[in-house]
Design a protein around this motif. Structure first.
Motif, mmCIF file in Angstrom:
data_model
loop_
_atom_site.group_PDB
_atom_site.id
_atom_site.type_symbol
_atom_site.label_atom_id
_atom_site.label_comp_id
_atom_site.label_asym_id
_atom_site.label_seq_id
_atom_site.Cartn_x
_atom_site.Cartn_y
_atom_site.Cartn_z
ATOM 1 N N ILE A 1 0.869 -1.176 0.000
ATOM 2 C CA ILE A 1 0.000 0.000 0.000
ATOM 3 C C ILE A 1 0.906 1.225 0.000
ATOM 4 O O ILE A 1 1.682 1.433 0.932
ATOM 5 N N ARG B 1 -3.550 4.792 4.840
ATOM 6 C CA ARG B 1 -2.576 3.735 4.549
ATOM 7 C C ARG B 1 -2.628 2.642 5.619
ATOM 8 O O ARG B 1 -2.711 1.460 5.300
ATOM 9 N N ASN B 2 -2.620 3.047 6.878
ATOM 10 C CA ASN B 2 -2.638 2.071 7.969
ATOM 11 C C ASN B 2 -3.970 1.333 8.040
ATOM 12 O O ASN B 2 -4.007 0.140 8.326
ATOM 13 N N CYS C 1 -3.942 -1.295 5.354
ATOM 14 C CA CYS C 1 -3.056 -2.408 5.741
ATOM 15 C C CYS C 1 -3.745 -3.326 6.746
ATOM 16 O O CYS C 1 -3.687 -4.550 6.604
ATOM 17 N N ARG C 2 -4.390 -2.727 7.739
ATOM 18 C CA ARG C 2 -5.107 -3.547 8.733
ATOM 19 C C ARG C 2 -6.237 -4.329 8.071
ATOM 20 O O ARG C 2 -6.457 -5.503 8.392
ATOM 21 N N ALA D 1 -4.752 -7.206 6.158
ATOM 22 C CA ALA D 1 -4.261 -8.212 7.106
ATOM 23 C C ALA D 1 -5.422 -9.010 7.697
ATOM 24 O O ALA D 1 -5.317 -10.228 7.873
ATOM 25 N N ALA E 1 0.395 -7.446 4.460
ATOM 26 C CA ALA E 1 0.314 -6.084 3.926
ATOM 27 C C ALA E 1 1.424 -5.224 4.500
ATOM 28 O O ALA E 1 1.686 -5.247 5.696
ATOM 29 N N GLU E 2 2.072 -4.477 3.626
ATOM 30 C CA GLU E 2 3.125 -3.541 4.023
ATOM 31 C C GLU E 2 2.762 -2.163 3.491
ATOM 32 O O GLU E 2 2.151 -2.044 2.420
ATOM 33 N N ALA E 3 3.152 -1.133 4.218
ATOM 34 C CA ALA E 3 2.790 0.235 3.863
ATOM 35 C C ALA E 3 4.025 1.074 3.568
ATOM 36 O O ALA E 3 5.056 0.940 4.227
#
Length: 182
Positions: A9, A17-18, A21-22, A25, A31-33
């Motif tokens: 992301i 973004r976070n 990602c959550r 997941a 998932a990586e940001a």
């Protein structure tokens, strides 16, 4: 999970973004940001993602350049471009540079994953819905512009108000309201 899918992301909005990602997941994805191009390329090399979700407007290296370079790095990455500033010429540019599809913000994980699934099923972008709402309202465009200027000023309301040609208190009133939906 041995066959876990990986997503990258890339967005400068930390909260968005976070949250994405959550959401990925919680759906079983790794998932990586990344907040910028350099971070995105470093993570892409380490992660080898199945899916990259890239925001169009980023500080420094823009989203179109990231799409181009991610596609050059690995042509198998499915790249979906996200933006709150959508236009047909930008969408065409993104597709020419390697994006598989283009969605307008606000887009959530379910919409992104539905788009990814259709692309992977072979139905292709021609059978996907047109990217998001037709045209954002003037109120939405104004709100997004204010947010961008405020971000460029590192949250300094006085400086942002000066750049926007507004009184500081007027800007504070606008910021206290909820963003328009469309």
């Amino acid at each position: 999970m041995d066959n876990q899918y990986a997503a990258l992301i890339v967005d400068d909005d930390e909260v968005f973004r976070n949250r994405l990602c959550r959401a990925f997941a919680s759906r079983g994805w790794q998932a990586e940001a990344a907040a910028n191009g350099a971070e995105a390329f470093r993570l892409a090399e380490a992660l080898s993602p199945d899916l990259a979700v890239v925001d169009l407007r980023l500080p420094g290296v823009g989203g179109l350049e990231i799409v181009r370079d991610l596609h050059r790095m690995d042509e198998t990455i499915c790249i979906i471009m996200l933006t709150g500033y959508g236009s047909i010429p930008t969408a065409l540019s993104a597709m020419k540079l390697g994006a598989n599809h283009y969605l307008s913000k606000p887009a959530d994980a379910d919409q992104i994953l539905a788009c990814y699934q259709k692309l992977m099923d072979g139905t292709g972008p021609e059978n996907l819905p047109v990217a998001g709402p037709d045209t954002p309202s003037l109120a939405r465009v104004e709100w997004e512009h204010i947010q961008r200027v405020l971000a460029d000023c590192a949250g300094n309301i006085s400086q942002a108000a000066k750049l926007l040609g507004l009184h500081r208190r007027s800007l504070q009133r606008k910021l206290s309201k909820y963003p328009p939906r469309t």
